[in-house]
Design a protein around this motif. Structure first.
Motif, PDB file in Angstrom:
ATOM      1  N   MET A 718      -3.133  -7.573   0.040  1.00 19.68           N
ATOM      2  CA  MET A 718      -2.382  -7.069   1.188  1.00 19.68           C
ATOM      3  C   MET A 718      -2.824  -5.657   1.551  1.00 19.68           C
ATOM      4  O   MET A 718      -3.154  -4.840   0.685  1.00 19.68           O
ATOM      5  N   GLY A 719      -2.815  -5.390   2.871  1.00 14.12           N
ATOM      6  CA  GLY A 719      -3.195  -4.087   3.378  1.00 14.12           C
ATOM      7  C   GLY A 719      -2.040  -3.412   4.088  1.00 14.12           C
ATOM      8  O   GLY A 719      -0.874  -3.780   3.926  1.00 14.12           O
ATOM      9  N   PRO A 720      -2.343  -2.393   4.914  1.00  6.25           N
ATOM     10  CA  PRO A 720      -1.284  -1.684   5.653  1.00  6.25           C
ATOM     11  C   PRO A 720      -0.455  -2.651   6.493  1.00  6.25           C
ATOM     12  O   PRO A 720      -0.977  -3.599   7.090  1.00  6.25           O
ATOM     13  N   GLY A 721       0.843  -2.408   6.533  1.00  3.75           N
ATOM     14  CA  GLY A 721       1.727  -3.280   7.309  1.00  3.75           C
ATOM     15  C   GLY A 721       1.869  -4.658   6.694  1.00  3.75           C
ATOM     16  O   GLY A 721       2.225  -5.624   7.371  1.00  3.75           O
ATOM     17  N   VAL A 904      -7.536  -0.432  -5.209  1.00  6.19           N
ATOM     18  CA  VAL A 904      -6.672  -1.590  -5.027  1.00  6.19           C
ATOM     19  C   VAL A 904      -5.766  -1.674  -6.250  1.00  6.19           C
ATOM     20  O   VAL A 904      -6.244  -1.653  -7.381  1.00  6.19           O
ATOM     21  N   ALA A 905      -4.471  -1.764  -6.039  1.00  5.51           N
ATOM     22  CA  ALA A 905      -3.513  -1.815  -7.145  1.00  5.51           C
ATOM     23  C   ALA A 905      -3.126  -3.265  -7.420  1.00  5.51           C
ATOM     24  O   ALA A 905      -2.708  -3.992  -6.515  1.00  5.51           O
ATOM     25  N   CYS A 922      -2.603   4.804  -1.469  1.00  2.54           N
ATOM     26  CA  CYS A 922      -3.222   3.521  -1.793  1.00  2.54           C
ATOM     27  C   CYS A 922      -2.651   2.461  -0.858  1.00  2.54           C
ATOM     28  O   CYS A 922      -1.456   2.144  -0.923  1.00  2.54           O
ATOM     29  N   GLN A 923      -3.491   1.891  -0.007  1.00  2.00           N
ATOM     30  CA  GLN A 923      -3.025   0.951   1.010  1.00  2.00           C
ATOM     31  C   GLN A 923      -3.263  -0.506   0.632  1.00  2.00           C
ATOM     32  O   GLN A 923      -2.721  -1.404   1.277  1.00  2.00           O
ATOM     33  N   LEU A 924      -4.106  -0.773  -0.350  1.00  2.00           N
ATOM     34  CA  LEU A 924      -4.475  -2.152  -0.680  1.00  2.00           C
ATOM     35  C   LEU A 924      -3.795  -2.552  -1.995  1.00  2.00           C
ATOM     36  O   LEU A 924      -3.909  -1.850  -2.992  1.00  2.00           O
TER      37      LEU A 924
END
Length: 960
Positions: A718-721, A904-905, A922-924
């Motif tokens: 998953m990314g932003p939003g 990526v977390a 961290c966005q991902l």
């Protein structure tokens, strides 16, 4: 009739006025033009012709303003024309215009309505070229920004003051050095701010010189806001040519505390070491480029037999014998050329009374600079030593004849351990003559015999003799000789050791006889294997080592008994039985590693000690391998002999902590194996079942690929939003009996057996094909992440296999991301970098998985051609409660950002996890908070509930 004389007169006057205007317009430095209501130029002055390339024919045929205006400016210009025709005057307005050579210049345009007999409805415009003005403004802005940047970034404190020495501006270094913020400093007098009370007069003098327009430089003390006194250098200078003639000054303060401390330390050091040089026993000297003495200590004066006045400025060579002087000149030149220290021994000095004195002088360059050819040296008086050596040589000559008749090798050495004599017996045994070994230490001691040699040497240094020490020495051709060494020392008049004598007796024949006896005592003469006595000694030693180390690794004892061996002896004879035992010994030994041990206890009984084990499966594999090897038919003297073996296994520490317990339990397990016909059996039933289960699982694993039992699940990334950017492909095994088997239970088996390579190829092709299908169904930007095992990554055909999978499935290379573990990369970083670069050249993206759980060299991490770091889920589990884990996560995200790669977390399971990661940039993310791994159909349903994905490249523009 109407009298129109007055009107005609007015018209004539208007025409004359326009003529005079146009003549004046030709003299203006700006373009003047007249336009009609449609935007056509009806007239222009001379500069209009030259600037825009207009000629008379253009005015006749119609020259429209679109020819001098870019398209984006034309609409605005035509709008302006309409406004002017409506009676409005347009002041100076910026336009870009195309000039004669086709380039575009900035201009200022003024337009007003125009009424004339010729053009009743038109407008007049004035166009000024402001290129130079713009350039000057830009240059001024640049210079101003540059000056501001230099002031703000300067490593010195900078202050700008007005004529009354009131502060106008300070830079950050001023705040750091003196502790005054700009708000606290601006508007105050500089002397009131930083000049200590005791230096008021100095401050006033500096002010007077500044007001007189003089630059000033001084080193002094200034005071910080907290009262701390700071040594500084100050440069004060007026700022000249200021607008309005207002006087201004700048002052630059540099903190010289470190320099003053260093100078003080250097001064103290010089005084300290000069005192040391005067107290040492050795002589110390320095000479210049002409070899003249420039500095020396008292010890050197005593060695030379002269006082300081007699030595100062003397050439060192003039104090030596001609032979020593010539040798000294060569040594001096060598040191100056090579820049390396050199020892010049036996420097013979002529004393004032005519006697001689022998010195050794070690020389080195006086300074690192190539331009400084001076040298320094330390001298030692060797006169007494030389006399002792001469006496020793005389003594050696007297005893040489005697020593030549001794049948054992003899070595004579001086006090430094250098060989002065060896007899003929030494040369006969070891191969070196006296000329080959004299003058240096004798290097004939094997590495494994250094400890007892050190003890012998220590005894000799203390003046003690020894005899009968058995050791080994090496001959000139590399052969090892067993010797018995005896040693004695000879002393000078004061009892100091002057040298030593070593006598060596060749005991090789005796050692060989002892070795043969020991071999017979500890080996089985039939098979050549260690026997029962050796077995119990090794077993005891293995047990003791394991208890001392308390290692996590297991070790195991195997008892092997041949089935129906008595039938072979009875039916074919004991000779055939003996040959069978020898053949079995060879086969079993071939099944073992170098760290394992095999023994024959007697009859048809063998034992094996397996070391460095991790789990019962290792033992089971070896046992199965031995059984299969022994079960193959033996060809012995024309007979095909079939036999089998039963093995009992006991494991330390679970099956016993003593030799007796381990032996008894292995023996019991062997008989249980015979009775149960299992082939092998563990003493612990639980371990036996576990080993059988893993063996069965491995057997099923070998058939799973052919039976199409593997499936892939996909976990969204998953990314932003909360947008779905990609998926990670995760393998599952649909076992016909055990159900869905997770990777943790079979991946290690696949890695050990080598099955991971074909399984990995299947995962790669399947994941690429599925992702390409989803892209065709409306998710063109979706990408897939596929894990590579260490075994796959080391395969020579990896890059070709990836390329083949992409071609076969049609998936673009930039939609594939391969994930590697830290340990996989760090096994061989240089080879890993080469392999990764080949993949990157194809367009494939690369990721380091489970980052932070292994050991990564940051110097290599910076060189790795990677796009992504995946933060291991173990850090996320307690990141909100555990400070250490939280700081590790923050550090990895920051490091990724600095390396311009993504973070990526994994393991995001709560909204708090997500918010924490978003706050850190961290966005991902991926984890159960968003979705568990899904089957392809479930993932498609998940996709329909999510916002359409942006391109992966969009998210990769900003790391982290």
């Amino acid at each position: 009739y109407r009298d129109i004389t007055q009107r005609k007169t007015a018209e004539a006057a208007l025409v004359e006025s326009e003529r005079r205007f146009r003549e004046m317009a030709d003299l203006l430095p700006a373009v003047v033009a007249e336009l009609d209501g449609r935007g056509f130029v009806t007239w222009t002055n001379r500069l209009g012709f030259t600037t825009f390339g207009i000629d008379a024919q253009d005015l006749e045929t119609g020259f429209h303003i679109s020819r001098v205006l870019p398209p984006d400016e034309l609409i605005r210009a035509l709008t302006g024309v309409r406004r002017v025709l409506a009676g409005e005057t347009i002041g100076s307005t910026e336009y870009r215009m195309v000039v004669r050579d086709g380039s575009t210049i900035p201009t200022l345009l003024t337009a007003a309505p125009m009424e004339s007999p010729h053009h009743p409805h038109g407008l007049r415009v004035i166009v000024q070229d402001v290129s130079r003005q713009k350039k000057n403004e830009a240059e001024l802005l640049f210079r101003t920004a540059l000056l501001n940047g230099l002031i703000e970034c300067a490593p010195e404190a900078i202050v700008i003051m007005d004529g009354e020495e009131r502060i106008i501006r300070v830079n950050p270094e001023f705040t750091r050095l003196f502790g005054f913020t700009p708000e606290q400093a601006i508007g105050r007098n500089i002397d009131d701010l930083v000049v200590p009370p005791e230096r008021d007069e100095e401050g006033r003098e500096a002010s007077r010189r500044g007001r007189a327009g003089q630059a000033l430089f001084l080193e002094t003390i200034r005071q910080a806001r907290n009262g701390r006194r700071i040594p500084v250098s100050i440069l004060v200078s007026p700022i000249r040519d200021m607008p309005g003639g207002e006087p201004m000054y700048f002052a630059i303060y540099r903190d010289i505390s470190t320099r003053i401390e260093a100078e003080t330390a250097l001064r103290v050091s010089e005084e300290k070491y000069r005192g040391i040089l005067e107290r040492i026993q050795e002589g110390y000297l320095e000479i210049d480029a002409e070899d003249r003495l420039t500095f020396f200590n008292d010890s050197f004066c005593r060695q030379m037999g002269r006082d300081r006045e007699a030595l100062q400025g003397q050439r060192l060579a003039s104090l030596a014998t001609p032979r020593a002087a010539a040798r000294a000149a060569r040594v001096f030149a060598q040191v100056r050329t090579d820049g390396q220290p050199v020892l010049a021994p036996d420097f013979e000095i002529v004393l004032p009374g005519g006697d001689f004195r022998f010195l050794s002088i070690s020389l080195s360059p006086l300074a690192e600079s190539a331009s400084n050819l001076g040298l320094r040296g330390v001298s030692r008086d060797l006169t007494e030593r030389r006399k002792a050596q001469m006496a020793l040589r005389e003594s050696e000559e007297r005893h040489r004849t005697f020593l030549e008749t001794v049948p054992d090798p003899v070595i004579v050495r001086d006090a430094d351990g250098d060989v002065t004599y060896v007899n003929q017996a030494f040369t006969d045994l070891f191969g070196w003559s006296l000329s080959e070994v004299a003058g240096g230490p004798l290097d004939f001691i094997p590495q494994e015999n250094t400890s007892e040699t050190w003890e012998m040497e220590e005894k000799l240094k203390r003046g003690r003799s020894f005899s009968g020490v058995e050791t080994r020495r090496q001959t000139g051709d590399g052969r090892l000789v067993d010797v018995s060494v005896s040693g004695a020392v000879f002393l000078d008049e004061e009892g100091a050791v002057r040298g030593s004598v070593l006598t060596l007796q060749d005991i090789s024949e005796r050692k060989r006889a002892e070795k043969d006896l020991k071999y017979v005592a500890f080996h089985d003469l039939l098979t050549g294997l260690p026997n029962r006595k050796a077995f119990y000694e090794k077993l005891e030693d293995t047990l003791n080592q394991a208890e001392r180390r308390r290692a996590d690794n297991m070790w195991a004892l195997l008892f092997l008994d041949l089935d129906k061996f008595k039938n072979v002896n009875d039916s074919l004879g004991h000779d055939i039985g003996d040959d069978l035992l020898r053949a079995v010994a060879v086969r079993v030994k071939d099944c073992l590693r170098r760290s394992d041990h095999i023994f024959r206890l007697g009859g048809d009984e063998f034992t094996v000690i397996l070391t460095n084990l991790h789990e019962g499966l290792d033992v089971a594999k070896v046992a199965q391998k031995i059984r299969e090897s022994v079960a193959r038919p033996f060809q012995i003297k024309g007979h095909d002999i079939y036999t089998s073996g039963s093995l009992g296994i006991s494991v330390w520490p679970s099956d016993g902590l003593t030799v007796e317990a381990l032996v008894k339990n292995a023996d019991m397990a062997m008989y249980a194996a015979k009775e149960g016909r299992d082939g092998y059996r563990f003493y612990t039933e639980e371990m036996h079942r576990a080993a059988l289960e893993r063996m069965k699982l491995e057997s099923s694993l070998r058939q799973a690929l052919d039976r199409c039992e593997f499936i892939l699940h996909y976990q969204p990334l998953m990314g932003p939003g909360d947008q779905v950017l990609g998926v990670e492909a995760l393998i599952r095994w649909r076992h016909p009996e055990l159900g869905l088997v997770p990777p943790a239970k079979f991946i290690s088996l696949a890695e050990e057996s080598g099955l991971i390579v074909p399984i990995g190829d299947w995962v790669l092709r399947t994941a690429c094909a599925q992702t390409q299908a989803w892209r065709a169904q409306g998710s063109p930007d979706l990408y897939v992440a596929v894990n590579l095992s260490p075994r796959q990554f080391r395969e020579t055909g990896l890059v070709e296999g990836v390329a083949r999978a992409l071609v076969q499935t049609g998936l673009p290379a930039d939609r594939l991301q391969l994930e590697l573990t830290e340990s996989c990369v760090m096994e061989d970083p240089e080879e890993a970098i080469r392999q990764m670069k080949r993949l990157r050249e194809m367009g494939v993206h690369l990721s380091i998985d489970d980052f932070g759980t292994g050991y990564s060299s940051l110097s290599y991490l910076r060189r790795l051609p990677i796009d992504t770091l995946k933060i291991d889920r173990s850090f996320m589990t307690d990141a909100l409660e555990n400070k250490d884990d939280r700081e590790i996560v923050k550090t990895i995200i920051a490091m990724a950002r600095n390396l311009n790669i993504q973070a990526v977390a994994e393991g995001v399971e709560t909204v708090e996890h997500k918010d924490f990661l978003r706050d850190q940039g961290c966005q991902l993310m991926q984890g159960f908070y968003f979705s568990r791994p899904l089957s392809p159909l479930d993932f498609e349903a998940f996709m329909t509930r999510c916002v359409p994905t942006p391109g992966i490249e969009e998210t990769r523009k900003e790391p982290g």
